[in-house]
Design an enzyme around this catalytic site. Structure first.
Site, short mmCIF file in Angstrom:
data_model
loop_
_atom_site.label_atom_id
_atom_site.label_comp_id
_atom_site.label_asym_id
_atom_site.label_seq_id
_atom_site.Cartn_x
_atom_site.Cartn_y
_atom_site.Cartn_z
N HIS A 160 0.82 -1.22 0.00
CA HIS A 160 0.00 0.00 0.00
C HIS A 160 0.85 1.26 0.00
CE1 HIS A 160 -3.53 -2.39 0.44
NE2 HIS A 160 -3.25 -2.80 1.65
N ASP A 197 -2.48 -10.86 -2.16
CA ASP A 197 -3.02 -10.36 -0.90
C ASP A 197 -4.49 -10.02 -1.13
OD1 ASP A 197 -1.91 -8.92 1.85
OD2 ASP A 197 -3.59 -7.81 0.97
N HIS A 199 -6.04 -7.46 -0.45
CA HIS A 199 -6.23 -6.05 -0.76
C HIS A 199 -5.46 -5.63 -2.01
CE1 HIS A 199 -6.92 -6.57 3.59
NE2 HIS A 199 -7.91 -5.72 3.38
N ASP A 277 -4.33 -12.81 4.19
CA ASP A 277 -5.57 -12.21 4.66
C ASP A 277 -6.77 -12.64 3.83
OD1 ASP A 277 -4.62 -10.82 2.49
OD2 ASP A 277 -4.56 -8.87 3.47
#
Length: 353
Positions: A160, A197, A199, A277
């Site tokens: 991120h 991931d 995200h 995740d």
């Protein structure tokens, strides 16, 4: 006529910084290309528990591997900590690094508000230093992957964070940094990022928005953080899934995505962001993948890299349940059993040749 020399170009400065860095170093063949340091783990008066991320996950992965008899602790490679000069390589501007001298800024990035009240010297030592160490691990992993065929940084994957903006518990752009180091030090020009991931990896997507040397396959839950629609424009191969996606559906989508990637791009290096995740009941990923599904996922990606003849480095990225460490360790054990990695080091590889 002036006799003063003109300032070096940004490209020359970048190259000189990379070539003078201490993050690339020779590793003896007795070591396994698995990178970890006890300083990866974040702990300070229990404050780390205010974020759902398991900040001791990295150490527990290695403990599980050692207990399983698959890894001797003496064979683990400890990286160097990334310096300011390392972080300034093409990626982070000086203004961004200066902004981290504000505890409030760091608190917003790691999403733990009480961090803002701490003296910045403590924030640097207890939070930022561990992240810098993991950055060093990600950068070294590319070198080892090129030499050994694979490498795993038992940390990193801060996808991120872009050049001038952190977020989502990601302070430094280790993925972007390790790729820029590889361009110069390893003399390669084609890198594939496979980001699985839960995200969206908006940080590296922004950093490589106009760079055709990097191909990005990102498979993510489109209904959760970061919802960065601007960064989505720069994904070469976008695979969006919904909250509640189950294992069978997920693995079928992954098979299809890897087949498309196989046809579209021939990487000289694969950077695999292997967040856990996506596990069922993870509070932030919101996907319903079983532990066995993650093990199969990782096996598919490593098999893809092997079939393409591409070195692969794996980063552990997100994962917000205590069970993540066990699943990652089990996945590494499976990769070894399937002979997709060699946990015995290069000495055994030399005997096979």
């Amino acid at each position: 006529m002036s006799t003063s020399s003109s300032p070096a170009s940004p490209e020359i400065l970048r190259r000189n910084r990379i070539l003078s860095s201490k993050l690339y170093f020779d590793v003896p063949p007795s070591k396994v290309p698995l990178i970890y340091s006890s300083t990866y783990n974040i702990s300070f008066l229990g404050m780390e528990k205010l974020h759902p991320f398991d900040s001791s996950k990295w150490g527990r992965i290695c403990q599980f591997l050692a207990s399983a008899g698959i890894l001797e602790k003496s064979c683990i490679i400890e990286p160097e900590e990334a310096s300011n000069e390392d972080l300034l390589v093409v990626v982070h501007p000086e203004e961004y690094l200066i902004s981290l001298k504000s505890s409030l800024t760091v608190a917003k990035i790691v999403q733990v508000p009480p961090v803002a009240m701490l003296p910045n010297c403590i924030v640097q030592r207890k939070i930022l230093d561990p992240f810098r160490k993991q950055v060093g691990g990600s950068i070294l992993a590319a070198k080892l992957a090129k030499e050994r065929g694979w490498a795993i940084n038992v940390g990193g994957g801060f996808h991120h964070c872009s050049a001038d903006k952190g977020g989502g518990f990601c302070v430094y752009a280790d993925i972007s940094l390790c790729i820029h180091f590889a361009f110069v030090q390893l003399n390669i020009s084609r890198v594939m990022i496979i980001d699985l991931d839960a995200h969206q990896g908006n940080g590296h997507e922004i950093d490589f928005a106009e760079d055709r040397r990097v191909y990005i396959l990102d498979m993510y839950n489109c209904e959760v953080y970061p919802l960065d629609f601007n960064a989505r424009r720069y994904i070469d191969q976008k695979v969006e899934i919904a909250s509640g996606t189950t294992t069978d559906v997920y693995l079928k989508k992954l098979d299809d995505a890897l087949e498309v990637a196989r046809q579209k791009f021939n990487p000289e290096l694969v950077v695999y962001n292997a967040g856990t995740d996506i596990l069922d009941e993870d509070p932030l990923g919101c996907v319903r993948i079983s532990p066995d599904g993650i093990i199969k996922r990782d096996e598919k990606v490593f098999a893809f890299a092997r079939d393409k003849g591409s070195p692969i480095l794996m980063l552990t990225s997100g994962g917000y349940m205590k069970s993540s460490a066990r699943v990652i360790a089990d996945s590494i054990i499976n990769l070894s059993k399937k002979q997709l990695i060699d946990m015995q080091g290069t000495q055994n590889m030399e005997k096979k040749v």
